[in-house]
Design a protein around this motif. Structure first.
Motif, PDB file in Angstrom:
ATOM      1  N   MET A 146       0.843  -1.204   0.000  1.00 33.21           N
ATOM      2  CA  MET A 146       0.000   0.000   0.000  1.00 33.21           C
ATOM      3  C   MET A 146       0.879   1.256   0.000  1.00 33.21           C
ATOM      4  O   MET A 146       0.586   2.231  -0.694  1.00 33.21           O
ATOM      5  CB  MET A 146      -0.969  -0.005   1.196  1.00 33.21           C
ATOM      6  CG  MET A 146      -2.116  -1.008   1.000  1.00 33.21           C
ATOM      7  SD  MET A 146      -3.243  -1.138   2.405  1.00 33.21           S
ATOM      8  CE  MET A 146      -4.147   0.407   2.285  1.00 33.21           C
ATOM      9  N   ALA A 147       1.963   1.211   0.766  1.00 27.02           N
ATOM     10  CA  ALA A 147       2.883   2.370   0.795  1.00 27.02           C
ATOM     11  C   ALA A 147       3.501   2.572  -0.591  1.00 27.02           C
ATOM     12  O   ALA A 147       3.631   3.707  -1.065  1.00 27.02           O
ATOM     13  CB  ALA A 147       3.961   2.156   1.850  1.00 27.02           C
ATOM     14  N   GLU A 148       3.845   1.449  -1.243  1.00 27.69           N
ATOM     15  CA  GLU A 148       4.432   1.552  -2.600  1.00 27.69           C
ATOM     16  C   GLU A 148       3.432   2.122  -3.601  1.00 27.69           C
ATOM     17  O   GLU A 148       3.814   2.734  -4.594  1.00 27.69           O
ATOM     18  CB  GLU A 148       4.864   0.163  -3.097  1.00 27.69           C
ATOM     19  CG  GLU A 148       6.182  -0.304  -2.529  1.00 27.69           C
ATOM     20  CD  GLU A 148       6.395  -1.799  -2.770  1.00 27.69           C
ATOM     21  OE1 GLU A 148       5.813  -2.343  -3.730  1.00 27.69           O
ATOM     22  OE2 GLU A 148       7.125  -2.408  -1.969  1.00 27.69           O
ATOM     23  N   ALA A 149       2.141   1.902  -3.350  1.00 24.19           N
ATOM     24  CA  ALA A 149       1.104   2.357  -4.296  1.00 24.19           C
ATOM     25  C   ALA A 149       0.849   3.866  -4.201  1.00 24.19           C
ATOM     26  O   ALA A 149       0.182   4.446  -5.054  1.00 24.19           O
ATOM     27  CB  ALA A 149      -0.193   1.592  -4.048  1.00 24.19           C
ATOM     28  N   ILE A 150       1.378   4.499  -3.160  1.00 25.85           N
ATOM     29  CA  ILE A 150       1.170   5.951  -3.010  1.00 25.85           C
ATOM     30  C   ILE A 150       2.109   6.693  -3.964  1.00 25.85           C
ATOM     31  O   ILE A 150       3.317   6.450  -3.972  1.00 25.85           O
ATOM     32  CB  ILE A 150       1.425   6.390  -1.542  1.00 25.85           C
ATOM     33  CG1 ILE A 150       0.418   5.702  -0.606  1.00 25.85           C
ATOM     34  CG2 ILE A 150       1.349   7.909  -1.406  1.00 25.85           C
ATOM     35  CD1 ILE A 150       0.670   5.946   0.876  1.00 25.85           C
ATOM     36  N   ASN A 151       1.538   7.567  -4.793  1.00 25.33           N
ATOM     37  CA  ASN A 151       2.368   8.351  -5.718  1.00 25.33           C
ATOM     38  C   ASN A 151       1.857   9.793  -5.750  1.00 25.33           C
ATOM     39  O   ASN A 151       1.030  10.174  -4.916  1.00 25.33           O
ATOM     40  CB  ASN A 151       2.357   7.718  -7.123  1.00 25.33           C
ATOM     41  CG  ASN A 151       0.944   7.648  -7.691  1.00 25.33           C
ATOM     42  OD1 ASN A 151       0.123   8.541  -7.444  1.00 25.33           O
ATOM     43  ND2 ASN A 151       0.645   6.603  -8.437  1.00 25.33           N
ATOM     44  N   GLU A 152       2.310  10.564  -6.733  1.00 23.77           N
ATOM     45  CA  GLU A 152       1.929  11.998  -6.742  1.00 23.77           C
ATOM     46  C   GLU A 152       0.442  12.219  -7.023  1.00 23.77           C
ATOM     47  O   GLU A 152      -0.090  13.294  -6.755  1.00 23.77           O
ATOM     48  CB  GLU A 152       2.833  12.816  -7.686  1.00 23.77           C
ATOM     49  CG  GLU A 152       2.775  12.500  -9.165  1.00 23.77           C
ATOM     50  CD  GLU A 152       3.429  11.159  -9.541  1.00 23.77           C
ATOM     51  OE1 GLU A 152       3.219  10.739 -10.688  1.00 23.77           O
ATOM     52  OE2 GLU A 152       4.119  10.533  -8.708  1.00 23.77           O
ATOM     53  N   LYS A 153      -0.244  11.174  -7.532  1.00 20.90           N
ATOM     54  CA  LYS A 153      -1.687  11.325  -7.794  1.00 20.90           C
ATOM     55  C   LYS A 153      -2.541  10.954  -6.575  1.00 20.90           C
ATOM     56  O   LYS A 153      -3.745  11.158  -6.565  1.00 20.90           O
ATOM     57  CB  LYS A 153      -2.103  10.406  -8.956  1.00 20.90           C
ATOM     58  CG  LYS A 153      -1.545  10.809 -10.291  1.00 20.90           C
ATOM     59  CD  LYS A 153      -2.287  10.036 -11.379  1.00 20.90           C
ATOM     60  CE  LYS A 153      -1.423   9.840 -12.597  1.00 20.90           C
ATOM     61  NZ  LYS A 153      -1.511   8.512 -13.166  1.00 20.90           N
ATOM     62  N   THR A 154      -1.916  10.361  -5.568  1.00 19.73           N
ATOM     63  CA  THR A 154      -2.689   9.853  -4.427  1.00 19.73           C
ATOM     64  C   THR A 154      -3.208  10.995  -3.564  1.00 19.73           C
ATOM     65  O   THR A 154      -2.453  11.883  -3.169  1.00 19.73           O
ATOM     66  CB  THR A 154      -1.805   8.923  -3.553  1.00 19.73           C
ATOM     67  OG1 THR A 154      -1.194   7.959  -4.401  1.00 19.73           O
ATOM     68  CG2 THR A 154      -2.627   8.235  -2.480  1.00 19.73           C
ATOM     69  N   LYS A 155      -4.513  10.947  -3.259  1.00 23.20           N
ATOM     70  CA  LYS A 155      -5.102  11.989  -2.412  1.00 23.20           C
ATOM     71  C   LYS A 155      -5.537  11.429  -1.059  1.00 23.20           C
ATOM     72  O   LYS A 155      -5.612  12.142  -0.062  1.00 23.20           O
ATOM     73  CB  LYS A 155      -6.333  12.575  -3.134  1.00 23.20           C
ATOM     74  CG  LYS A 155      -6.947  13.802  -2.477  1.00 23.20           C
ATOM     75  CD  LYS A 155      -5.988  14.980  -2.505  1.00 23.20           C
ATOM     76  CE  LYS A 155      -6.474  16.177  -1.731  1.00 23.20           C
ATOM     77  NZ  LYS A 155      -7.435  17.003  -2.426  1.00 23.20           N
ATOM     78  N   MET A 156      -5.833  10.128  -1.041  1.00 25.80           N
ATOM     79  CA  MET A 156      -6.401   9.554   0.185  1.00 25.80           C
ATOM     80  C   MET A 156      -6.005   8.082   0.274  1.00 25.80           C
ATOM     81  O   MET A 156      -5.795   7.432  -0.758  1.00 25.80           O
ATOM     82  CB  MET A 156      -7.934   9.688   0.103  1.00 25.80           C
ATOM     83  CG  MET A 156      -8.692   9.520   1.385  1.00 25.80           C
ATOM     84  SD  MET A 156     -10.479   9.805   1.128  1.00 25.80           S
ATOM     85  CE  MET A 156     -10.623  11.563   1.141  1.00 25.80           C
ATOM     86  N   VAL A 157      -5.923   7.588   1.521  1.00 20.95           N
ATOM     87  CA  VAL A 157      -5.638   6.170   1.752  1.00 20.95           C
ATOM     88  C   VAL A 157      -6.621   5.688   2.808  1.00 20.95           C
ATOM     89  O   VAL A 157      -6.852   6.393   3.801  1.00 20.95           O
ATOM     90  CB  VAL A 157      -4.198   5.971   2.298  1.00 20.95           C
ATOM     91  CG1 VAL A 157      -3.933   4.503   2.598  1.00 20.95           C
ATOM     92  CG2 VAL A 157      -3.155   6.516   1.339  1.00 20.95           C
ATOM     93  N   PHE A 158      -7.223   4.525   2.585  1.00 22.35           N
ATOM     94  CA  PHE A 158      -8.101   3.942   3.600  1.00 22.35           C
ATOM     95  C   PHE A 158      -7.421   2.731   4.233  1.00 22.35           C
ATOM     96  O   PHE A 158      -6.960   1.842   3.518  1.00 22.35           O
ATOM     97  CB  PHE A 158      -9.416   3.459   2.974  1.00 22.35           C
ATOM     98  CG  PHE A 158     -10.401   4.556   2.686  1.00 22.35           C
ATOM     99  CD1 PHE A 158     -11.253   5.013   3.685  1.00 22.35           C
ATOM    100  CD2 PHE A 158     -10.483   5.140   1.425  1.00 22.35           C
ATOM    101  CE1 PHE A 158     -12.173   6.025   3.432  1.00 22.35           C
ATOM    102  CE2 PHE A 158     -11.402   6.154   1.156  1.00 22.35           C
ATOM    103  CZ  PHE A 158     -12.248   6.593   2.166  1.00 22.35           C
ATOM    104  N   VAL A 159      -7.380   2.709   5.566  1.00 18.99           N
ATOM    105  CA  VAL A 159      -6.951   1.507   6.280  1.00 18.99           C
ATOM    106  C   VAL A 159      -8.105   1.119   7.195  1.00 18.99           C
ATOM    107  O   VAL A 159      -8.511   1.906   8.051  1.00 18.99           O
ATOM    108  CB  VAL A 159      -5.669   1.753   7.111  1.00 18.99           C
ATOM    109  CG1 VAL A 159      -5.324   0.520   7.945  1.00 18.99           C
ATOM    110  CG2 VAL A 159      -4.497   2.118   6.206  1.00 18.99           C
TER     111      VAL A 159
END
Ligand SMILES: Cc1ncc(COP(=O)(O)O)c(C=O)c1O
Length: 374
Positions: A146-159
């Motif tokens: 999930m951390a690897e999937a975060i990039n400059e387009k990421t606005k939100m993360v749900f856990v």
């Protein structure tokens, strides 16, 4: 023909656990055991019932817009400021408010591959892109991926912690490291709908981190252990600036008077809370022992439900149990074709469910083709 926005064609109507009334009508059964929606089988606080009766005389008047009395009481109880709390028509509404307020078209939102489906739906409605990250073995969020999937387009993360539908939690130290990795402009939503049930020493208390990580949102609800699912009241804890944003977006009277009064009274009843948690734990121990005796594996749960691998087609088990008046959730729609999710119930219902499941498995193991096709 009127056409919706293109995003609406990508989503389906929410499919809830089958309602008791519907199954009664369909099968003509009088006894129904609903173990499908992770509600509290032990009811709700008598103090809440009393508060509802008292508040009923105020029904002609609109409720207060931000539930200020409830906010103050909850904030005191949790040790946060009352301007860090937003109430919603269930925590469902807080998820909707977060995506409405912050997601632009093409924004990416990272979430687990098997988790609460409303994250994905709400992201799609706004034209955002859900990024679903494959679970690690055992139905656990893969925080590294999930951390690897975060990039400059990421606005939100749900856990979702504990996660619905798997019931699992993420390990404390791994979660701390993950929180540290989420950039401060990315909103980290910790959905803790089942928080009160989690008793593992590996469960991370996120509340003390709220002031340090101003991008963090914690979601909790009165629908689960407090037993107020029908009244629709949940909340989000977050930085006051975010609370202001969400208050601008929400419908003015989103939490009705009876819900505000009942939630507030529930906060005074620790006895009901702890008794529900204790009974749930007993039910969890009973069910896991039974599964072990039946040689069935299950995901270790920190919630009021449990996912068990029945080693047979989940859809068929679901239909078989429905015929006997037991409503559970089949796992085939969640990517686990031989697993079912069952809400921990009252002891007599847990026993009845086990009896029905045993009866099914006995027939299934005798038949190569499956029980219902013979
Ligand atoms: C993980 C999770 N989040 C949020 C919700 C929404 O709950 P409510 O809108 O009733 O507060 C649920 C309900 O099942 C859930 O399982």
């Amino acid at each position: 023909m009127v056409k919706p926005r293109p995003q609406i064609d990508q989503i389906a109507m929410y499919s809830p656990g089958k309602p008791v009334e519907e199954l009664k009508r369909e099968k003509g059964l009088s006894k129904i055991v609903k173990m499908a929606s992770n509600e509290n089988p032990f009811g709700y606080s008598p103090l809440a019932a009393e508060a509802i009766r008292t508040e009923m005389k105020e029904i002609p008047l609109y409720p207060e817009v931000t539930s200020p009395l409830l906010a103050e009481k909850l904030a005191n109880k949790l040790g946060v400021a009352s301007n860090q709390v937003v109430f919603g028509n269930g925590s469902d509404e807080i998820i909707r408010l977060l995506t409405r307020t912050y997601i632009n078209e093409a924004d990416e939102v990272v979430m687990a591959g098997v988790t609460f489906p409303r994250y994905k739906t709400n992201v799609i409605i706004e034209g955002g892109s859900p990024v679903e990250v494959e679970m690690q073995e055992g139905g656990i969020h893969d925080l590294d991926k999930m951390a690897e999937a975060i990039n400059e387009k990421t606005k939100m993360v749900f856990v979702c912690n504990p996660n619905n539908p798997t019931g699992t939690i993420v390990e404390k130290e791994r979660l701390k490291a993950f929180i540290e990795k989420v950039p401060s402009h990315v909103i980290l939503v910790m959905d803790e709908a089942y928080y009160e049930y989690a008793d593992s020493s590996q469960y991370l208390e996120t509340l003390p981190l709220l002031d340090q990580y101003t991008n963090m949102v914690i979601l909790r609800t009165f629908s689960k252990v407090y037993g107020l699912a029908a009244l629709r009241v949940g909340y989000g804890l977050m930085a006051p600036e975010m609370v202001n944003d969400l208050h601008k977006v929400k419908e003015p009277f989103n939490v009705n008077r009876l819900a505000q009064a009942a939630a507030s009274a529930s906060l005074d009843d620790d006895e009901f809370l702890y008794e529900s948690i204790r009974l749930n734990k007993e039910g969890r121990e009973f069910l896991t022992k039974q599964f072990e005796a039946m040689n069935l594996s299950y995901f270790p749960t920190q919630t009021n439900f449990i996912m068990v691998d029945v080693g047979a087609p989940a859809k068929e088990v679901y239909e078989y149990l429905l015929n006997l008046g037991v409503i559970i959730r089949p796992g085939h729609l969640m990517g686990y074709p031989t697993m079912i999710r069952v809400t921990i119930g009252e002891q007599k219902d847990n026993q009845y469910f086990i009896d029905c499941l045993e009866a099914y498995l006995k027939e299934y193991r005798k038949s190569e083709k499956g029980v219902l096709k013979r």
